[in-house]
Scaffold this motif. Structure first.
Motif, PDB file in Angstrom:
ATOM      1  N   LEU A 194      -0.368   5.273 -10.761  1.00 32.93           N
ATOM      2  CA  LEU A 194      -1.261   6.277 -10.800  1.00 32.93           C
ATOM      3  C   LEU A 194      -2.031   6.782  -9.769  1.00 32.93           C
ATOM      4  N   ALA A 195      -2.547   5.636  -9.365  1.00 29.81           N
ATOM      5  CA  ALA A 195      -3.373   5.551  -7.886  1.00 29.81           C
ATOM      6  C   ALA A 195      -2.552   5.915  -6.740  1.00 29.81           C
ATOM      7  N   TYR A 196      -1.281   5.397  -6.556  1.00 32.47           N
ATOM      8  CA  TYR A 196      -0.319   5.633  -5.471  1.00 32.47           C
ATOM      9  C   TYR A 196      -0.009   7.202  -5.613  1.00 32.47           C
TER      10      TYR A 196
ATOM     11  N   GLY B 221      -0.329  12.468  -3.265  1.00 35.31           N
ATOM     12  CA  GLY B 221      -0.498  13.893  -3.564  1.00 35.31           C
ATOM     13  C   GLY B 221       0.735  14.534  -4.464  1.00 35.31           C
ATOM     14  N   ASN B 222       1.122  13.284  -5.097  1.00 31.56           N
ATOM     15  CA  ASN B 222       2.292  13.753  -5.914  1.00 31.56           C
ATOM     16  C   ASN B 222       1.992  14.627  -7.224  1.00 31.56           C
ATOM     17  N   ARG B 223       2.853  15.557  -7.576  1.00 27.30           N
ATOM     18  CA  ARG B 223       2.480  16.430  -8.638  1.00 27.30           C
ATOM     19  C   ARG B 223       3.166  16.231  -9.998  1.00 27.30           C
TER      20      ARG B 223
ATOM     21  N   GLY C  85       6.158  -0.171 -11.329  1.00 28.42           N
ATOM     22  CA  GLY C  85       4.826  -0.622 -10.889  1.00 28.42           C
ATOM     23  C   GLY C  85       3.862  -0.463 -12.162  1.00 28.42           C
ATOM     24  N   PRO C  86       2.959  -1.351 -12.192  1.00 28.64           N
ATOM     25  CA  PRO C  86       1.898  -1.248 -13.316  1.00 28.64           C
ATOM     26  C   PRO C  86       1.382   0.229 -13.249  1.00 28.64           C
TER      27      PRO C  86
ATOM     28  N   GLU D  84       0.722  -1.133   0.124  1.00 35.54           N
ATOM     29  CA  GLU D  84      -0.055  -0.030   0.073  1.00 35.54           C
ATOM     30  C   GLU D  84       0.825   1.304   0.062  1.00 35.54           C
ATOM     31  N   TRP D  85       1.959   1.334   0.792  1.00 36.98           N
ATOM     32  CA  TRP D  85       2.855   2.411   0.935  1.00 36.98           C
ATOM     33  C   TRP D  85       4.339   2.088   0.448  1.00 36.98           C
TER      34      TRP D  85
END
Length: 229
Positions: free
Chosen positions: A120-122, A127-129, A114-115, A82-83
């Motif tokens: 993108l969900a992560y 809150g990554n820009r 990562g897929p 998850e993290w």
């Protein structure tokens, strides 16, 4: 009470500061010389890799989005977690305003093993820009020093038409020069407060990484609940 620096008169402080400033200026000049050498490095042509972005597969040359220069941060990824890596999550969370790179014909993006859907969900969760791309279906990451289940890396590329060249690479502590975090913390009297650092007797020190924010902390601070995320 923690130890503190000795108290001296202003003249003594100015003398010590001037001596340190001479070393700081020498380090600045050395960094200038290193940057000059970096601009003279040869480069190597890259194969025609295909990555995946939020709009689907695309060739590496298109990741430049019309620019000639590209910096990639290769974010560590562990399947099923998850993290993800707190170091990578924290490092990339710093970059919220990258438009200034347009004037330099450059772009800075995240690439991960990562897929793309999970990546993108992560990105949204923490809150990554930055723009994110996946190399899950490509050997690109492994070929530039960031294999699956491996470490993180920074790479720099130059594009000439549809041909991409690799010009620079670093990993480990080599990435620190790109971060404002340590630049600010190293100015403080107590520094990073990590056990490996050379500090005076009595200075507060704790295990390495223990003061770093966790990925969950970063999500709480910058995640999608904030108004401008």
């Amino acid at each position: 009470m923690n130890a503190t620096p000795p108290v001296v008169d202003t003249a003594t402080w100015q003398d010590r500061l001037a001596a340190l400033r001479a070393r700081e200026k020498a380090a600045t000049r050395e960094l200038d010389a290193i940057a000059a050498e970096r601009r003279r490095l040869p480069m190597v042509e890259m194969p025609a890799y295909t990555l995946e972005g939020e709009n689907g597969p695309l060739p590496l040359a298109d990741v430049f989005d019309g620019r000639r220069q590209l910096i990639t941060y290769h974010h560590m990824w562990s399947a099923g977690r998850e993290w993800q890596c707190p170091g990578c999550t924290g490092f990339t969370s710093q970059y919220t305003r990258l438009e200034f790179l347009d004037a330099y014909d450059a772009r800075f993006v995240v690439v991960t093993q990562g897929p793309i859907g999970e990546a993108l969900a992560y990105k949204k969760r923490v809150g990554n820009r930055m723009p994110w791309y996946s190399t899950a279906g490509s050997p690109f990451g492994a070929d530039v020093g960031a294999p699956r289940d491996g470490g993180y890396a920074v790479n720099v590329f130059l594009r000439d038409g549809d041909t991409v060249y690799r010009t620079w690479h670093t990993d480990g502590r080599g990435t620190e020069q790109l971060s404002h975090t340590f630049g600010l913390v190293d100015l403080l009297p107590y520094g990073r407060q990590e056990e490996w650092q050379d500090s005076p007797e009595g200075w507060p020190q704790s295990p390495t990484y223990s003061r770093w924010a966790s990925s969950k902390d970063i999500a709480a601070a910058y995640g999608p609940h904030t108004p401008d995320a």
